[in-house]
Write an enzyme that holds these catalytic residues in place. Structure first.
Site, short mmCIF file in Angstrom:
data_model
loop_
_atom_site.label_atom_id
_atom_site.label_comp_id
_atom_site.label_asym_id
_atom_site.label_seq_id
_atom_site.Cartn_x
_atom_site.Cartn_y
_atom_site.Cartn_z
N THR A 2 0.83 -1.19 0.00
CA THR A 2 0.00 0.00 0.00
C THR A 2 0.88 1.25 0.00
O THR A 2 1.91 1.30 0.66
CB THR A 2 -0.95 0.00 1.23
OG1 THR A 2 -1.80 1.14 1.15
CG2 THR A 2 -0.21 0.02 2.54
N ASN A 3 0.49 2.23 -0.78
CA ASN A 3 1.19 3.51 -0.85
C ASN A 3 2.64 3.38 -1.32
O ASN A 3 3.48 4.18 -0.96
CB ASN A 3 1.12 4.24 0.49
CG ASN A 3 -0.29 4.63 0.83
OD1 ASN A 3 -0.79 5.62 0.32
ND2 ASN A 3 -0.95 3.83 1.65
N THR A 8 1.10 5.76 -9.45
CA THR A 8 1.94 6.83 -10.00
C THR A 8 2.86 6.29 -11.08
O THR A 8 2.98 6.86 -12.17
CB THR A 8 2.75 7.50 -8.88
OG1 THR A 8 1.84 8.03 -7.91
CG2 THR A 8 3.64 8.61 -9.41
N ASP A 26 -7.75 -1.16 -8.09
CA ASP A 26 -8.60 -0.35 -7.21
C ASP A 26 -10.00 -0.12 -7.80
O ASP A 26 -10.95 0.12 -7.05
CB ASP A 26 -7.95 1.00 -6.92
CG ASP A 26 -6.81 0.90 -5.92
OD1 ASP A 26 -6.60 -0.18 -5.34
OD2 ASP A 26 -6.11 1.92 -5.73
N ASP A 27 -10.12 -0.20 -9.11
CA ASP A 27 -11.42 0.01 -9.75
C ASP A 27 -12.36 -1.17 -9.57
O ASP A 27 -13.51 -1.11 -10.01
CB ASP A 27 -11.24 0.29 -11.25
CG ASP A 27 -10.52 1.61 -11.51
OD1 ASP A 27 -10.56 2.50 -10.63
OD2 ASP A 27 -9.90 1.74 -12.58
N GLN A 132 -11.90 6.16 1.84
CA GLN A 132 -13.33 6.04 2.08
C GLN A 132 -13.68 4.56 2.04
O GLN A 132 -13.56 3.97 0.98
CB GLN A 132 -14.13 6.79 1.02
CG GLN A 132 -14.14 8.28 1.21
CD GLN A 132 -14.79 8.71 2.52
OE1 GLN A 132 -15.39 7.92 3.25
NE2 GLN A 132 -14.67 9.97 2.83
N LYS A 169 12.99 4.34 -3.29
CA LYS A 169 13.72 5.07 -4.33
C LYS A 169 12.82 6.14 -4.91
O LYS A 169 11.60 6.08 -4.81
CB LYS A 169 14.20 4.12 -5.42
CG LYS A 169 15.30 3.20 -4.95
CD LYS A 169 15.88 2.43 -6.10
CE LYS A 169 17.05 1.61 -5.58
NZ LYS A 169 17.70 0.87 -6.65
N SER A 170 13.43 7.12 -5.54
CA SER A 170 12.64 8.21 -6.12
C SER A 170 11.76 7.69 -7.25
O SER A 170 12.06 6.67 -7.87
CB SER A 170 13.57 9.31 -6.66
OG SER A 170 14.18 8.88 -7.87
#
Length: 191
Positions: A2-3, A8, A26-27, A132, A169-170
């Site tokens: 997660t996250n 991205t 997620d959809d 949510q 990492k970036s």
């Protein structure tokens, strides 16, 4: 995880690669009313049963049958010259947190990437997001992190061909790594 930056990374790759689409796990979440609650009152979102996985598989198969008509954007302007001559190659990026633990999907992957994060960083990032329904106190430690460890261990035990990526990492480093790998695969298709 997660996250970890999955969405991205997928969206950035979509902008860089020709004929590319993204399907996000997620959809396919079930509505809150259909998600089980455990004895502690935690909604069990981090399990396969919280998702319409059959619908996700159907969406992927539909895309595979007709990728050119699946809403793929025009070739991006910033595509590198080395990707020219791939007009007939379509790329589908499927991003999500339980993709490799669902057997019907495992026959579909050309490449597998798995973003990892250490506990503290994952918890910190999770605390900055609004969900949510909202995370209840203790939800991360009582459900989210244990499910991540469980599914990651299953993946490692299966010995799947997975590239593990360090989510600390970036974004640019991660993007460069995956983009480079994909462009190598595209080169092989032209040879």
């Amino acid at each position: 995880v997660t996250n970890g930056g999955k969405t991205t990374l997928a969206e950035k790759l979509k902008r860089m690669l020709p004929n590319c689409d993204v399907i996000s796990q997620d959809d396919f979440f079930k509505p809150e009313s259909e998600v089980e609650t455990d004895e502690r009152g935690f909604k069990l979102y981090d399990v396969l049963d919280a998702l319409y996985m059959d619908e996700m598989v159907k969406s992927i198969h539909n895309w595979m049958k007709s990728p050119a008509s699946s809403g793929v954007a025009e070739e991006p302007q910033n595509t590198c010259d080395k990707l020219k001559n791939t007009d007939d190659v379509y790329i589908l990026i499927v991003e999500g947190f339980l993709l490799y633990n669902y057997e019907p999907l495992n026959e579909l992957w050309n490449r597998r990437y798995f973003l990892t994060l250490p506990y503290e960083e994952c918890k910190r990032r999770r605390s900055t997001r609004v969900y949510q329904p909202a995370d209840t106190p203790g939800y991360f430690d009582g459900h989210v992190w244990p499910m991540y460890l469980k599914y990651k261990n299953e993946l490692e035990e299966n010995g799947s061909n997975v590239v593990y990526l360090d989510g600390t990492k970036s974004q640019d480093e991660l993007l460069s790594c995956v983009y480079s790998d994909i462009t190598q695969e595209l080169k092989k298709l032209r040879e």
